[in-house]
Design a protein around this motif. Structure first.
Motif, short mmCIF file in Angstrom:
data_model
loop_
_atom_site.label_atom_id
_atom_site.label_comp_id
_atom_site.label_asym_id
_atom_site.label_seq_id
_atom_site.Cartn_x
_atom_site.Cartn_y
_atom_site.Cartn_z
N LEU A 55 38.94 35.71 43.08
CA LEU A 55 40.27 35.72 43.55
C LEU A 55 39.90 35.89 45.37
CD1 LEU A 55 42.27 37.61 41.25
CD2 LEU A 55 42.34 35.19 41.34
N SER A 56 40.84 35.58 45.76
CA SER A 56 40.92 36.05 47.41
C SER A 56 41.39 37.34 47.56
CB SER A 56 41.86 35.05 48.17
OG SER A 56 43.40 35.28 47.72
N LEU A 57 41.06 38.15 48.56
CA LEU A 57 41.57 39.48 48.69
C LEU A 57 43.21 39.60 48.68
CD1 LEU A 57 40.80 42.36 49.38
CD2 LEU A 57 40.85 41.89 51.75
N ARG A 58 43.68 38.38 49.45
CA ARG A 58 44.96 38.37 49.18
C ARG A 58 45.61 38.31 47.74
NH1 ARG A 58 49.04 35.62 53.13
NH2 ARG A 58 47.38 35.93 54.45
N ALA A 59 45.20 37.46 47.00
CA ALA A 59 45.50 37.48 45.42
C ALA A 59 45.05 38.80 44.67
CB ALA A 59 44.68 36.15 44.78
N VAL A 60 44.14 39.54 45.17
CA VAL A 60 43.51 40.72 44.49
C VAL A 60 44.71 41.96 44.87
CG1 VAL A 60 42.19 42.61 44.58
CG2 VAL A 60 41.05 40.33 44.29
N VAL A 61 45.26 41.95 46.02
CA VAL A 61 46.04 42.82 46.47
C VAL A 61 47.72 42.47 45.73
CG1 VAL A 61 47.68 43.65 48.41
CG2 VAL A 61 45.13 43.22 48.67
N LYS A 62 47.86 41.30 45.79
CA LYS A 62 49.16 40.91 44.97
C LYS A 62 49.09 41.51 43.59
CE LYS A 62 50.60 36.73 47.72
NZ LYS A 62 50.60 35.31 47.57
N LEU A 63 48.11 41.17 42.92
CA LEU A 63 47.86 41.15 41.18
C LEU A 63 47.81 42.65 41.10
CD1 LEU A 63 47.40 39.78 38.65
CD2 LEU A 63 45.23 39.53 39.07
N ALA A 64 46.90 43.61 42.10
CA ALA A 64 47.11 45.05 42.13
C ALA A 64 48.18 45.51 42.19
CB ALA A 64 46.10 45.56 43.04
N ASP A 65 49.33 44.99 42.96
CA ASP A 65 50.47 45.60 42.95
C ASP A 65 51.45 45.40 41.88
OD1 ASP A 65 52.67 46.72 44.82
OD2 ASP A 65 53.36 44.74 44.61
#
Length: 79
Positions: A55-65
């Motif tokens: 996953l991109s870092l952006r996707a990681v951040v969204k999913l983590a949220d």
């Protein structure tokens, strides 16, 4: 004397991905719901969970949220 070497970036990312996969598996929501709530394509999320995609870092951040997780940068420990 032992000299600590910094972890290679891929090792750090692999650890992060492993933790995220475990959180996805433990989540009370379906992957479909996680996909919808995070805006991440369901196929990409499925492939990520099965270790076939990153996953991109952006996707990681969204999913983590969506999972109620927080990514934290902190100062390195001495020694």
């Amino acid at each position: 004397m032992t000299i600590c070497q910094p972890l290679p970036i891929m090792s750090v990312m692999d650890d992060l991905y492993d933790q995220l996969r475990r959180a996805i598996e433990a989540a009370p929501r379906t992957r479909e719901a996680l996909s919808r709530e995070s805006g991440i394509d369901a196929g990409l999320l499925c492939n990520f969970v099965h270790g076939k995609r990153r996953l991109s870092l952006r996707a990681v951040v969204k999913l983590a949220d969506v999972l109620g997780l927080e990514l934290v940068l902190r100062p390195k420990r001495e020694g």
